[in-house]
Motif scaffolding. Structure first.
Motif, short mmCIF file in Angstrom:
data_model
loop_
_atom_site.label_atom_id
_atom_site.label_comp_id
_atom_site.label_asym_id
_atom_site.label_seq_id
_atom_site.Cartn_x
_atom_site.Cartn_y
_atom_site.Cartn_z
N MET A 66 0.85 -1.19 0.00
CA MET A 66 0.00 0.00 0.00
C MET A 66 0.88 1.24 0.00
SD MET A 66 -2.97 1.12 2.73
CE MET A 66 -3.94 -0.30 2.30
N THR A 67 0.46 2.26 -0.74
CA THR A 67 1.22 3.49 -0.84
C THR A 67 1.30 4.17 0.52
OG1 THR A 67 0.40 3.75 -3.09
CG2 THR A 67 1.40 5.68 -2.05
N GLN A 68 2.46 4.67 0.87
CA GLN A 68 2.65 5.35 2.14
C GLN A 68 1.98 6.72 2.07
OE1 GLN A 68 3.98 4.02 4.82
NE2 GLN A 68 3.70 5.88 6.09
N ILE A 69 1.05 6.97 2.97
CA ILE A 69 0.32 8.24 3.00
C ILE A 69 0.45 8.82 4.40
CG2 ILE A 69 -1.30 7.62 1.18
CD1 ILE A 69 -3.32 6.87 3.31
N PRO A 70 0.34 10.13 4.54
CA PRO A 70 0.47 10.75 5.86
C PRO A 70 -0.71 10.37 6.74
CG PRO A 70 -0.18 12.40 4.25
CD PRO A 70 0.12 11.14 3.48
N PRO A 71 -0.53 10.42 8.03
CA PRO A 71 -1.64 10.06 8.93
C PRO A 71 -2.74 11.13 8.89
CG PRO A 71 0.21 10.85 10.21
CD PRO A 71 0.70 10.76 8.80
N ARG A 72 -3.95 10.69 9.07
CA ARG A 72 -5.09 11.63 9.16
C ARG A 72 -5.34 11.90 10.65
NH1 ARG A 72 -11.08 11.01 6.28
NH2 ARG A 72 -11.87 13.08 6.93
N ILE A 73 -5.12 13.13 11.07
CA ILE A 73 -5.24 13.51 12.47
C ILE A 73 -6.50 14.36 12.61
CG2 ILE A 73 -4.11 14.59 14.44
CD1 ILE A 73 -1.43 14.21 13.00
N SER A 74 -7.46 13.86 13.34
CA SER A 74 -8.77 14.51 13.47
C SER A 74 -9.06 14.77 14.94
CB SER A 74 -9.88 13.64 12.88
OG SER A 74 -9.59 13.31 11.53
N ALA A 75 -9.51 15.98 15.23
CA ALA A 75 -9.92 16.36 16.59
C ALA A 75 -11.45 16.41 16.63
CB ALA A 75 -9.33 17.70 16.97
N LEU A 76 -12.04 15.59 17.48
CA LEU A 76 -13.49 15.59 17.64
C LEU A 76 -13.84 16.59 18.73
CD1 LEU A 76 -12.76 12.68 16.37
CD2 LEU A 76 -15.08 12.09 17.10
N LEU A 77 -14.50 17.65 18.32
CA LEU A 77 -14.72 18.80 19.22
C LEU A 77 -16.15 19.29 19.11
CD1 LEU A 77 -13.68 21.10 21.07
CD2 LEU A 77 -13.01 22.33 18.99
N ASN A 78 -16.71 19.60 20.24
CA ASN A 78 -17.99 20.30 20.33
C ASN A 78 -18.05 20.94 21.71
OD1 ASN A 78 -20.69 21.20 20.33
ND2 ASN A 78 -21.36 19.49 19.09
N GLN A 79 -18.31 22.24 21.73
CA GLN A 79 -18.35 22.94 23.01
C GLN A 79 -19.59 22.58 23.84
OE1 GLN A 79 -18.01 27.00 21.70
NE2 GLN A 79 -15.76 26.91 21.62
N LYS A 80 -20.52 21.86 23.26
CA LYS A 80 -21.69 21.37 23.99
C LYS A 80 -21.40 19.94 24.45
CE LYS A 80 -26.71 20.89 23.52
NZ LYS A 80 -26.79 19.55 24.11
N GLY A 81 -21.62 19.68 25.72
CA GLY A 81 -21.34 18.34 26.25
C GLY A 81 -22.49 17.38 26.02
N GLY A 82 -22.18 16.09 26.10
CA GLY A 82 -23.20 15.05 25.99
C GLY A 82 -23.74 14.83 24.60
N VAL A 83 -22.95 15.13 23.57
CA VAL A 83 -23.42 14.94 22.20
C VAL A 83 -22.83 13.69 21.55
CG1 VAL A 83 -23.86 17.39 21.86
CG2 VAL A 83 -21.60 16.46 21.34
N GLY A 84 -21.96 12.97 22.25
CA GLY A 84 -21.40 11.73 21.69
C GLY A 84 -19.97 11.85 21.20
N LYS A 85 -19.21 12.78 21.75
CA LYS A 85 -17.81 12.92 21.30
C LYS A 85 -16.99 11.69 21.65
CE LYS A 85 -16.82 16.64 23.53
NZ LYS A 85 -18.11 16.81 24.22
N THR A 86 -17.04 11.28 22.93
CA THR A 86 -16.23 10.15 23.37
C THR A 86 -16.66 8.86 22.70
OG1 THR A 86 -15.88 11.24 25.50
CG2 THR A 86 -15.47 8.87 25.38
N THR A 87 -17.97 8.63 22.61
CA THR A 87 -18.46 7.41 21.96
C THR A 87 -18.05 7.37 20.50
OG1 THR A 87 -20.35 7.37 23.48
CG2 THR A 87 -20.53 6.08 21.46
N SER A 88 -18.14 8.49 19.82
CA SER A 88 -17.75 8.52 18.40
C SER A 88 -16.25 8.31 18.24
CB SER A 88 -18.18 9.85 17.79
OG SER A 88 -19.58 10.00 17.84
N THR A 89 -15.45 8.88 19.14
CA THR A 89 -13.99 8.71 19.05
C THR A 89 -13.61 7.23 19.20
OG1 THR A 89 -13.68 10.91 19.98
CG2 THR A 89 -11.79 9.44 19.97
N VAL A 90 -14.18 6.57 20.21
CA VAL A 90 -13.85 5.16 20.44
C VAL A 90 -14.37 4.29 19.30
CG1 VAL A 90 -14.24 3.20 21.96
CG2 VAL A 90 -13.78 5.45 22.93
N SER A 91 -15.61 4.51 18.89
CA SER A 91 -16.23 3.61 17.91
C SER A 91 -15.62 3.78 16.52
CB SER A 91 -17.74 3.88 17.87
OG SER A 91 -18.32 3.68 19.14
N ILE A 92 -15.38 5.02 16.10
CA ILE A 92 -14.75 5.22 14.79
C ILE A 92 -13.32 4.69 14.80
CG2 ILE A 92 -13.99 6.96 13.13
CD1 ILE A 92 -16.38 8.65 13.92
#
Length: 517
Positions: free
Chosen positions: A1-27
């Protein structure tokens, strides 16, 4: 496979309880199942991402707190491998004090970026779970990331929060991280059956389409599909320290996050020249692991079905197990009830009253007191027929329905002891217009009756003659004027002025009674 740079994504929302942690773990877990090396960074002092994966930051060793605060700390010493192709940079509650300790650092917002350069080439995808506030920890994650992914719910207030978040990203691109972009929106806890959710999704898609080619940080952003449906299994998995693919791999939440992770990988690899036939597909090693896991799950399901199937062998085994349980169960002992011996009766004292007999002890029901019979009305003496007496007699012969006229006051009779007459039951009948007069039975005639006084044929009235009465009144008056034998004074002890006794059952008596008496 071709060497590609890593995809670095920050999951952010200033409103709490919208699923940031669950989405980070599951994705991140879905990407790791495809065979891509994935790193999850927990920057939240609550350490929910670490707990979701079964890692306790207080006992695991070095954490992201050490990587930020200690200058000589090697970031590799802080990494923990939690699954195949999945690593974690755990957090701890001590991370809440890092902001105070880093206040005097000249470049405190880029510390994590500098430490990550040592391991940048070791991972294909990096997901950062940011706290729901714009603090030093959040700024470190945004300086490290290449894009911002916004987990949110399809609601009106969430859209207002997204507008503020886009303004924050625009400010950051002017100073701290000029290459920062907005990757898109992940819809969490989505309800597809409501019209409000569909309208919000259309608004988001229309907003991103309008800014294509605008040069803004959200140029090229999209709404990641599929939307993650609301599923209780996603909330239950963290309590077991497992990902959704470990806990319930075929629930709706797991299916949605698996598809979302595959699209996340496919889009990134296609943008870097990877062939479409292998972009987003699992590696051969990951495919072999997935096949082995599927075979294990199928064998477990078949065993469960076989165990629940009814066959002669399973029926015999069930009977044997039941018999074994019954035989091993202790038999409860039945306590014996002691038989009470009869006590010796003591002789009754001689001076004690004799016990009452059964007949005497039987309660006699109390009789209902009989209604007192009304006293007989005083007898009316026979008088000479006068016009006034004729009118009174006529009034007493009127029907019961007519209002009776008040009787004239009679002279008080002498005290006479009369025998008590038992009142006969009176049967009330509906009054009729014509009442037949029943004659009063005459009294017993004594042996020596006194002959009645002679009545002159033409008595001279002292008053002028009254008007001639009607035919019925004249008949009644003539019958009343006939002489009746008077009892002897010695035998009946009555004078001429004594009243005659009246039979209580006489119909005329009912006519003089007040209604309801």
């Amino acid at each position: 496979m071709t060497q590609i740079p890593p995809r670095i994504s920050a999951l952010l929302n200033q409103k709490g309880g919208v699923g940031k942690t669950t989405s980070t773990v599951s994705i991140g877990a879905a990407i790791a199942l495809l065979g891509r090396r994935t790193l999850l960074i927990d920057l939240d002092p609550q350490a929910h991402l670490s707990l979701h994966l079964g890692v306790d930051g207080s006992s695991v060793g070095k954490t992201v707190y050490d990587a930020l605060v200690e200058p000589d700390c090697d970031i590799r010493d802080c990494l923990v491998q939690v699954r195949d192709n999945l690593w974690l940079l755990p957090s701890t509650t001590d991370l809440a004090g890092a902001e105070t300790e880093l206040a005097a650092h000249p470049d405190r917002n880029r510390i994590l970026r500098e430490r990550f350069e040592e391991i940048r080439g070791e991972f294909d995808f990096v997901l950062i779970d940011c706290p729901p506030s714009l603090s030093v920890l959040t700024l470190n994650g945004l300086c490290l990331a290449d894009e911002v992914v916004v987990p949110m719910q399809a609601q009106f207030l969430a859209m207002q929060g997204l507008t503020k978040l886009l303004e924050t990203v625009e400010i950051l691109t002017q100073s701290l991280n000029p290459t920062l972009k907005v990757g898109g929106v992940v819809l969490c806890m989505h309800e597809t059956q409501t019209s409000h959710s569909r309208e919000v999704v259309q608004e988001l898609a229309g907003f991103f389409d309008e800014h294509v080619g605008s040069g803004m940080p959200w140029d090229g952003a999209k709404v990641f599909m599929p939307a993650v449906r609301r599923n209780i299994k996603l909330a239950e998995a963290p309590s077991f320290g497992q990902t959704i693919f470990d806990y319930a791999p075929w629930c709706p939440g797991a299916i949605d996050y698996r598809a979302l992770g595959e699209r996340f990988v496919r889009d990134w690899e296609l943008s870097h020249g990877v062939d479409a036939s292998i972009a987003g597909k699992p590696t051969p090693a990951a495919a072999a692991l997935a096949a082995a896991a599927a075979a294990t799950a199928a064998a477990a399901a078949a065993a469960a079905v076989q165990a629940s199937r009814f066959t002669p062998e399973t029926a015999a085994a069930a009977r044997a197990a039941k018999a074994a349980r019954t035989s091993s169960r202790p038999t409860p002992s039945v306590p014996t009830t002691p038989v009470a011996t009869p006590r010796e009766k003591k002789p009754a004292p001689t001076d004690a009253p004799a016990p009452a007999s059964a007949a005497e002890m039987t309660p006699v029901p109390a009789k209902k007191p009989a209604a007192a019979a009304p006293a007989p009305a005083p007898a009316v003496p026979a008088k000479k027929p006068t016009p006034k007496a004729s009118a009174a007699t006529t009034a007493s012969a009127t029907p019961a329905s007519a209002t009776p006229a008040p009787a004239p006051a009679a002279a008080k009779p002498a005290a006479v002891v009369e025998p008590r007459v038992e009142k006969k039951p009176v049967v009330k009948t509906k009054p009729t217009t014509t009442v037949a007069a029943t004659p009063v039975p005459p009294k017993a005639v004594p042996s020596n009756p006194v002959p009645p006084k002679a009545v002159p044929s033409n008595p001279v009235p002292s008053n002028p003659a009254p008007p001639k009465p009607s035919a019925p009144a004249a008949a009644i008056a003539s019958s009343a004027a006939k002489p009746s034998p008077a009892p002897a004074p010695a035998a009946s002890q009555h004078s001429d002025a004594d009243p005659e006794p009246v039979d209580p059952s006489h119909p005329f008596r009912a006519a003089t009674r007040v209604r309801g008496s």
